[in-house]
Design an enzyme around this catalytic site. Sequence first.
Site, PDB file in Angstrom:
ATOM      1  N   ARG A 106      -0.123   6.936  17.521  1.00 63.79           N
ATOM      2  CA  ARG A 106       0.455   5.685  16.999  1.00 63.79           C
ATOM      3  C   ARG A 106       1.931   5.559  17.342  1.00 63.79           C
ATOM      4  NH1 ARG A 106      -2.408   3.299  12.377  1.00 63.79           N
ATOM      5  NH2 ARG A 106      -4.449   4.208  12.458  1.00 63.79           N
ATOM      6  N   TYR A 218     -10.491  13.455  18.190  1.00 66.20           N
ATOM      7  CA  TYR A 218     -10.328  13.114  19.606  1.00 66.20           C
ATOM      8  C   TYR A 218      -9.009  13.675  20.127  1.00 66.20           C
ATOM      9  CZ  TYR A 218      -8.214   9.030  17.183  1.00 66.20           C
ATOM     10  OH  TYR A 218      -7.505   8.198  16.342  1.00 66.20           O
TER      11      TYR A 218
HETATM   12  C1  LIG Z   1      -7.450   6.664   8.561  1.00 66.80           C
HETATM   13  C2  LIG Z   1      -7.286   5.402   9.361  1.00 66.80           C
HETATM   14  C3  LIG Z   1      -7.718   5.360  10.675  1.00 66.80           C
HETATM   15  C4  LIG Z   1      -7.616   4.179  11.419  1.00 66.80           C
HETATM   16  N1  LIG Z   1      -8.065   4.172  12.708  1.00 66.80           N
HETATM   17  C5  LIG Z   1      -8.009   3.031  13.429  1.00 66.80           C
HETATM   18  C6  LIG Z   1      -8.482   3.004  14.791  1.00 66.80           C
HETATM   19  O1  LIG Z   1      -8.900   4.025  15.343  1.00 66.80           O
HETATM   20  N2  LIG Z   1      -8.425   1.813  15.465  1.00 66.80           N
HETATM   21  C7  LIG Z   1      -7.931   0.663  14.895  1.00 66.80           C
HETATM   22  O2  LIG Z   1      -7.897  -0.382  15.562  1.00 66.80           O
HETATM   23  N3  LIG Z   1      -7.471   0.679  13.603  1.00 66.80           N
HETATM   24  C8  LIG Z   1      -7.487   1.816  12.878  1.00 66.80           C
HETATM   25  N4  LIG Z   1      -7.006   1.835  11.596  1.00 66.80           N
HETATM   26  C9  LIG Z   1      -6.454   0.590  11.020  1.00 66.80           C
HETATM   27  C10 LIG Z   1      -5.046   0.307  11.505  1.00 66.80           C
HETATM   28  O3  LIG Z   1      -4.201   1.425  11.268  1.00 66.80           O
HETATM   29  C11 LIG Z   1      -4.467  -0.915  10.788  1.00 66.80           C
HETATM   30  O4  LIG Z   1      -5.431  -1.923  10.717  1.00 66.80           O
HETATM   31  C12 LIG Z   1      -3.243  -1.437  11.524  1.00 66.80           C
HETATM   32  O5  LIG Z   1      -2.217  -0.476  11.504  1.00 66.80           O
HETATM   33  C13 LIG Z   1      -2.774  -2.755  10.897  1.00 66.80           C
HETATM   34  O6  LIG Z   1      -1.614  -3.190  11.557  1.00 66.80           O
HETATM   35  P1  LIG Z   1      -0.682  -4.284  10.896  1.00 66.80           P
HETATM   36  O7  LIG Z   1       0.427  -4.477  11.874  1.00 66.80           O
HETATM   37  O8  LIG Z   1      -1.471  -5.457  10.470  1.00 66.80           O
HETATM   38  O9  LIG Z   1      -0.134  -3.621   9.552  1.00 66.80           O
HETATM   39  P2  LIG Z   1       0.750  -2.326   9.337  1.00 66.80           P
HETATM   40  O10 LIG Z   1       0.489  -1.308  10.370  1.00 66.80           O
HETATM   41  O11 LIG Z   1       0.573  -1.928   7.910  1.00 66.80           O
HETATM   42  O12 LIG Z   1       2.251  -2.845   9.553  1.00 66.80           O
HETATM   43  C14 LIG Z   1       2.907  -3.621   8.600  1.00 66.80           C
HETATM   44  C15 LIG Z   1       4.407  -3.520   8.827  1.00 66.80           C
HETATM   45  O13 LIG Z   1       5.074  -4.391   7.917  1.00 66.80           O
HETATM   46  C16 LIG Z   1       6.155  -3.726   7.308  1.00 66.80           C
HETATM   47  N5  LIG Z   1       6.366  -4.373   5.992  1.00 66.80           N
HETATM   48  C17 LIG Z   1       5.618  -4.230   4.874  1.00 66.80           C
HETATM   49  N6  LIG Z   1       6.067  -5.036   3.908  1.00 66.80           N
HETATM   50  C18 LIG Z   1       7.120  -5.713   4.415  1.00 66.80           C
HETATM   51  C19 LIG Z   1       7.979  -6.714   3.908  1.00 66.80           C
HETATM   52  N7  LIG Z   1       7.832  -7.186   2.664  1.00 66.80           N
HETATM   53  N8  LIG Z   1       8.963  -7.219   4.702  1.00 66.80           N
HETATM   54  C20 LIG Z   1       9.116  -6.748   5.974  1.00 66.80           C
HETATM   55  N9  LIG Z   1       8.316  -5.804   6.531  1.00 66.80           N
HETATM   56  C21 LIG Z   1       7.328  -5.304   5.754  1.00 66.80           C
HETATM   57  C22 LIG Z   1       5.706  -2.293   7.222  1.00 66.80           C
HETATM   58  O14 LIG Z   1       6.802  -1.401   7.100  1.00 66.80           O
HETATM   59  C23 LIG Z   1       4.954  -2.128   8.552  1.00 66.80           C
HETATM   60  O15 LIG Z   1       5.826  -1.763   9.604  1.00 66.80           O
HETATM   61  C24 LIG Z   1      -7.067   3.015  10.826  1.00 66.80           C
HETATM   62  C25 LIG Z   1      -6.611   3.058   9.519  1.00 66.80           C
HETATM   63  C26 LIG Z   1      -6.700   4.237   8.782  1.00 66.80           C
HETATM   64  C27 LIG Z   1      -6.211   4.252   7.366  1.00 66.80           C
END
Ligand SMILES: Cc1cc2nc3c(=O)[nH]c(=O)nc-3n(C[C@H](O)[C@H](O)[C@H](O)COP(=O)(O)OP(=O)(O)OC[C@H]3O[C@@H](n4cnc5c(N)ncnc54)[C@H](O)[C@@H]3O)c2cc1C
Length: 391
Positions: A106, A218
Amino acid sequence: MPGTVTIAGAGIGGLTAALTLARRGFSVTVLERAVALDEIGAGIQLSPNASRILVDLGLGDALATPAVVPEAMVVRSATTGGTLASAELGEAVARRYGAPWWVIHRADLLAILAAACRSESAIHIETGVTVTGLALASDGVRLDLSRDGERNSATTEALVGADGLRSAVRAALGDGAPPDFRRRVAWRATMPMEAVPQALAGGRLGLWLGADAHCVHYPLRTGRLFNIVVLLKADAPVEGWRAPGDPALLARRLAGWPAALREVVARVDDWQCWSLADRPAWFGPERGPVTLMGDAAHPMLPFVAQGGAMAIEDAAVLADEAATTPDDLAAAFRRFAARRKARVARVQALARRNGAIYHLKGPAALARDLAIRVMGGGIVASQDWIYGWRP
Ligand SMILES: Cc1cc2nc3c(=O)[nH]c(=O)nc-3n(C[C@H](O)[C@H](O)[C@H](O)COP(=O)(O)OP(=O)(O)OC[C@H]3O[C@@H](n4cnc5c(N)ncnc54)[C@H](O)[C@@H]3O)c2cc1C
């Protein structure tokens, strides 16, 4: 004329959306709560529906260097140790879907997305800024912000809430309900590949199915690292975020598992635990130039490895709709939500179903194992509707 869009959250979804929007002529400000764009030491699978979008953004070469294309996905029974199915992931996936199946650290993915954003003059990333509230205004959206603990406000033409599972934007839009804990906890760790027993080392993606538990592993970083996630049934969530896991407890829960897996598990002493939760898919009230995306809109259990992939797909569709009516982003966001709703809800439901199926025991587990054996190498192709998706 494309205008300015503010994105709350610089995760996988927010940074990819910044790139897709900038490529369509929008100016983008990304506001990130964390003071630095760093990530935890674990891996993520990027299936072809997601990798295709990143390749189209011109990130193929940058990602291909640290990423690994696993040779195959091997599904095994943790009760007998026997192989249930094996599907090729390399050439076969590239041929079938026209894009690779990558596994990547990541931190590497985030660093590549952030570098690509920083090389675009139309994207401005501000770290250490938390979005705490919002109100629709006649000229766009008024944001309440917190910078180093100091409160102030700003106005933006349009807002995309990409702020994850516990989205403050989602709460400000009217859904402040907490995520639904799904009685599963993920234990994650990485270790040097040379410390992994021969039976598990190498370039394959392993999925082990056991009673009330399953495991995914993996290779990462050109095969130098081994990424392992053990998912356990749990009655209560773990305390806090990235809670340390007790290796002795894990060893007890996996006592009947094959020796090679128990050996790997015994070699890790810094497990990090996540309580797994989801929420109903919701993109916002569909009024005004505001929308949610990624985990903020449709967090899902990781049992199809699609949460990040769906956030990447969102980014592609969002920019597509925004470019269609750049002067009416409220309408563009409504069309975006309409295009995404059914697909993300279907993937969320599959993730929940897999969560139950992977942890079956007794005769139900035997029936599941038989069904997987019958599917054999077709186990990936059986999900064409996920991996073959194109924006
Ligand atoms: C164990 C596990 C394994 C996974 N494996 C996979 C996989 O193999 N493949 C896959 O596609 N997905 C996988 N996922 C899911 C994936 O990690 C998430 O769906 C993905 O990271 C979501 O991305 P996002 O950008 O929507 O949210 P996030 O990654 O949660 O990013 C949100 C961002 O917003 C910021 N933030 C939060 N609140 C605020 C605020 N109020 N103001 C400003 N910034 C803020 C945070 O700091 C963060 O940087 C897995 C999840 C888990 C738990």
